[in-house]
Enzyme design. Structure first.
Site, PDB file in Angstrom:
ATOM      1  N   ASP A  81       0.814  -1.211   0.000  1.00 28.36           N
ATOM      2  CA  ASP A  81       0.000   0.000   0.000  1.00 28.36           C
ATOM      3  C   ASP A  81       0.849   1.263   0.000  1.00 28.36           C
ATOM      4  O   ASP A  81       0.464   2.279  -0.591  1.00 28.36           O
ATOM      5  CB  ASP A  81      -0.923   0.015   1.219  1.00 28.36           C
ATOM      6  N   CYS A 122       1.117  -8.319   5.276  1.00 28.04           N
ATOM      7  CA  CYS A 122       0.744  -6.914   5.085  1.00 28.04           C
ATOM      8  C   CYS A 122      -0.740  -6.701   4.814  1.00 28.04           C
ATOM      9  O   CYS A 122      -1.535  -7.623   4.875  1.00 28.04           O
ATOM     10  CB  CYS A 122       1.629  -6.293   4.017  1.00 28.04           C
ATOM     11  N   ASP A 123      -1.072  -5.465   4.463  1.00 27.58           N
ATOM     12  CA  ASP A 123      -2.403  -4.903   4.651  1.00 27.58           C
ATOM     13  C   ASP A 123      -3.576  -5.743   4.148  1.00 27.58           C
ATOM     14  O   ASP A 123      -4.537  -5.964   4.873  1.00 27.58           O
ATOM     15  CB  ASP A 123      -2.466  -3.527   3.982  1.00 27.58           C
ATOM     16  N   LYS A 124      -3.564  -6.171   2.898  1.00 23.66           N
ATOM     17  CA  LYS A 124      -4.733  -6.880   2.358  1.00 23.66           C
ATOM     18  C   LYS A 124      -4.548  -8.389   2.352  1.00 23.66           C
ATOM     19  O   LYS A 124      -5.500  -9.131   2.091  1.00 23.66           O
ATOM     20  CB  LYS A 124      -5.019  -6.408   0.918  1.00 23.66           C
ATOM     21  N   CYS A 193       5.350  -2.537   8.382  1.00 25.54           N
ATOM     22  CA  CYS A 193       5.728  -1.228   8.932  1.00 25.54           C
ATOM     23  C   CYS A 193       5.526  -1.179  10.440  1.00 25.54           C
ATOM     24  O   CYS A 193       4.549  -1.678  10.974  1.00 25.54           O
ATOM     25  CB  CYS A 193       4.952  -0.122   8.239  1.00 25.54           C
ATOM     26  N   GLU A 489      -6.731   4.754   0.004  1.00 29.02           N
ATOM     27  CA  GLU A 489      -6.298   5.290   1.294  1.00 29.02           C
ATOM     28  C   GLU A 489      -5.891   6.750   1.124  1.00 29.02           C
ATOM     29  O   GLU A 489      -5.351   7.140   0.093  1.00 29.02           O
ATOM     30  CB  GLU A 489      -5.118   4.490   1.846  1.00 29.02           C
ATOM     31  N   SER A 515      -4.969   5.022   5.644  1.00 35.54           N
ATOM     32  CA  SER A 515      -3.876   4.132   6.010  1.00 35.54           C
ATOM     33  C   SER A 515      -3.866   3.958   7.518  1.00 35.54           C
ATOM     34  O   SER A 515      -4.305   4.829   8.274  1.00 35.54           O
ATOM     35  CB  SER A 515      -2.550   4.739   5.556  1.00 35.54           C
TER      36      SER A 515
END
Length: 615
Positions: A81, A122-124, A193, A489, A515
């Site tokens: 992202d 990570c995110d998704k 992150c 985002e 985000s």
């Protein structure tokens, strides 16, 4: 007892061809009597949270085979992202969640696998794999790649992360040399992150859901201790298969572990630790896959009674995930919540008969087990690297200070209301969400003038051109799941507001999302979205908008007659941006937009529409 699913393709004369192909992958006669474990990896060299996962699948596979299973690895896609942000690449981020979920379903069902190990980070990726796991409802365990170490530089007294680099880059008073130093220092190692952003939030929530081992959300990617999580995951999944397929124990299935009460636990944790607002979107989506009636009403109720027990970047500069781990990780937060009577502790997990047993074993304030204490002393080495398990640094002591430490007790909470809130009003009839953990208390009630932007790109240009003034409420619309499409985002607009010194003087409302790195009075997921006829599409420049977090409300300050008149006018014009947007919407994105629901439904596919189209 249920048969192995894999028996469909491994037994019977008519499966001779399939067995021939299985043999070509290395299977022997004796393997056809064992469970086939799908290892859903997500290695890619595009994403720092996944760059170190190349060998993790085979690490788990060897342990699966030692424990008596057959392991078969495949990979899903993974979008970064942060790299996709600020341009049209972000249109693909949220839709990739559905692609990941589908790809896991396709591989597992096409090959009749008996269970899954989900290697995400990570995110998704974690949400996509979670959706697939609940859709398939076969034994599963999650093991993530782990958090990145926080960055260090002599130019800052606190740990750095991606957001620091973005904010300093937008600060016109910062020298090129300072920007370069932050850029080189912010993301020093492999891993997700380093703050409580979306990736780490979701990996923490898998612990609360009961689908991951303790430490999954907090043990650093670089630390040698994390290897044990992968090895234990390989052993555990074979044991879960034995319990289900040999002992007819369906309590180990993901829908029975991650049930309604477990979703309440996960959301309670999320509120207590001030997690990303994206987690709301993903939990709503996962609940739909599990056919659980869990929606924004439940989240709203929890947000009013759960205190905030943990503050981590971006909500506070002092702490990152490495500090959460030192304070005992997620099971120490769960322990504090349990003592406050805020958790369901009678639920099964993949590692304990009940969550209560898991807390008793893994909460550092409850156990005297030296091995547990040693595990949570694992710390950062401060050496840039892309290699997993490359260091074994330990803190001299744990952070067990529940009055002033990283993790607080209920009695000494950062605030008695948690870090997330759901707001309702005439501008968002189906709700919108705000991460209150990142909002200064002085602006919990905020009335301002609407400053309208019909895309994230125009908002960024406007903010950088000083078109936004103190007292404005920036409204970015037609960026929802349908309108974007893809629900981008908005980290750049919020970061630029901070860099302009407007972080406490402005608000931002959008039908897009934020985000996990976002802080400030940033309200997202406005539902219905503008493209679906939501009232956010009726706001005009200069309108007064009142945000009232204590009363959970957000309203456009016009009367009902004016609202109705505007709606009639907009119906005639059509619900689309006034300004043209130079945005290429591909066939893949159009397919996503066609079926996407608004954020209050998790931005999942509209199943009712699908059933009409394909009875």
């Amino acid at each position: 007892m249920p048969d192995y699913r894999s028996k469909t393709s491994t037994h019977g004369r008519n499966m001779a061809g399939a067995r021939a192909l299985w043999r070509a992958t290395g299977m022997k006669d004796e393997d056809f009597k064992k469970p086939i474990i799908a290892i859903a990896n997500s290695f890619t060299q595009f994403v720092p949270g996944h760059v170190h996962l190349k060998d993790m699948g085979q690490l788990v596979a060897r342990e699966v085979e030692r424990a008596g299973g057959v392991a078969k690895e495949f990979n899903t896609i993974a979008v970064d992202d942060g790299i996709a942000m600020g341009h049209d690449g972000m249109l693909y981020s949220l839709p990739s969640r559905e692609i990941i979920a589908d790809s896991v379903e396709y591989m597992v069902n096409a090959h009749c696998a008996d269970a899954i190990v989900c290697i995400s980070n990570c995110d998704k990726i974690t949400p996509g794999m979670l959706m697939a796991s609940l859709r398939l409802n076969i034994p599963v365990i999650f093991v993530s790649g782990g958090p990145m170490e926080a960055g260090k530089t002599k130019l800052a007294s606190h740990g750095l992360d991606l957001v620091d680099a973005m904010v300093i880059a937008a600060d016109s008073t910062a020298s090129d040399e300072k920007v370069a130093e932050y850029e080189r220092s912010a993301c020093p190692t492999c891993g997700s992150c380093s703050g409580m952003f979306t990736a780490n939030s979701m990996n923490c929530l898998t612990e609360a859901l009961g689908l991951a081992l303790p430490g999954n959300g907090s043990a650093l990617a670089t630390h040698s201790d994390r290897e044990q999580l992968f090895l234990q995951a390989g052993r555990t999944i074979v044991d879960l298969c034995r319990q289900y397929y040999k002992e007819n124990d369906d309590s180990v299935l993901p829908r029975n572990i991650a049930n309604f009460k477990a979703f309440e636990n996960a959301m309670t944790l999320d509120i207590a630790m001030g997690g990303s607002t994206n987690t709301i979107l993903h939990l709503l989506a996962a609940a739909q896959e599990a056919e659980i009636d869990f929606d924004l009403r439940h989240i709203d109720r929890l947000s009013r009674k759960v205190p905030q027990l943990c503050k981590v970047a971006p909500n506070i500069q002092k702490y990152h995930m490495e500090d959460v781990h030192r304070a005992g990780g997620i099971f120490s937060i769960l322990g504090e919540l349990a003592r406050g009577g805020l958790l369901h502790t009678d639920l099964p997990t993949v590692h304990s008969k009940t969550l209560a047993e898991g807390i008793a074993k893994w909460d550092i304030t409850q156990t005297d087990d030296e091995a547990v204490h040693t595990f949570f002393k694992a710390g950062p080495a401060g050496i840039p690297t892309q290699t997993a398990f490359s260091q074994s640094t330990r803190w001299d002591s744990l952070d067990d200070d529940r009055e002033n430490g990283c993790i607080r007790s209920v009695e000494h909470a950062y605030s008695q209301e948690g870090g997330l809130a759901v707001l309702y009003g005439n501008i968002a009839l189906d709700g919108c969400v705000v991460k209150t953990a990142g909002v200064d208390e002085s602006i919990h009630v905020f009335e301002g003038n609407a400053k309208i932007f019909e895309s994230q790109d125009s908002a960024v240009r406007g903010i950088l051109a000083d078109e936004v003034k103190a007292g404005d409420i920036v409204i970015i619309r037609y960026e929802g799941p349908k309108g974007g499409p893809g629900m981008q985002e908005m980290l750049y607009p919020t970061s630029y507001l901070k860099s302009k010194g407007l972080g406490k003087d402005c608000a931002l409302l959008t039908d897009g999302r934020f985000s996990g790195g976002t802080s400030g009075l940033s309200i997202g997921h406005a539902s219905p979205e503008a493209a679906a006829g939501g009232a956010i599409g009726l706001v005009r420049d200069g309108d007064k908008v009142l945000i009232d977090i204590p009363n959970r409300s957000i309203n456009l300050l016009i009367d009902d007659a004016e609202m109705a008149e505007r709606r009639t006018e907009q119906d005639k014009k059509g619900w689309k941006p006034v300004e043209s947007r130079p945005r290429k919407v591909t066939t893949a994105l159009k397919a996503y937009a066609l079926l996407a629901t608004s954020a209050d439904k998790g931005a999942v596919r509209d199943k009712a529409l699908l059933d009409k189209l394909v009875p």
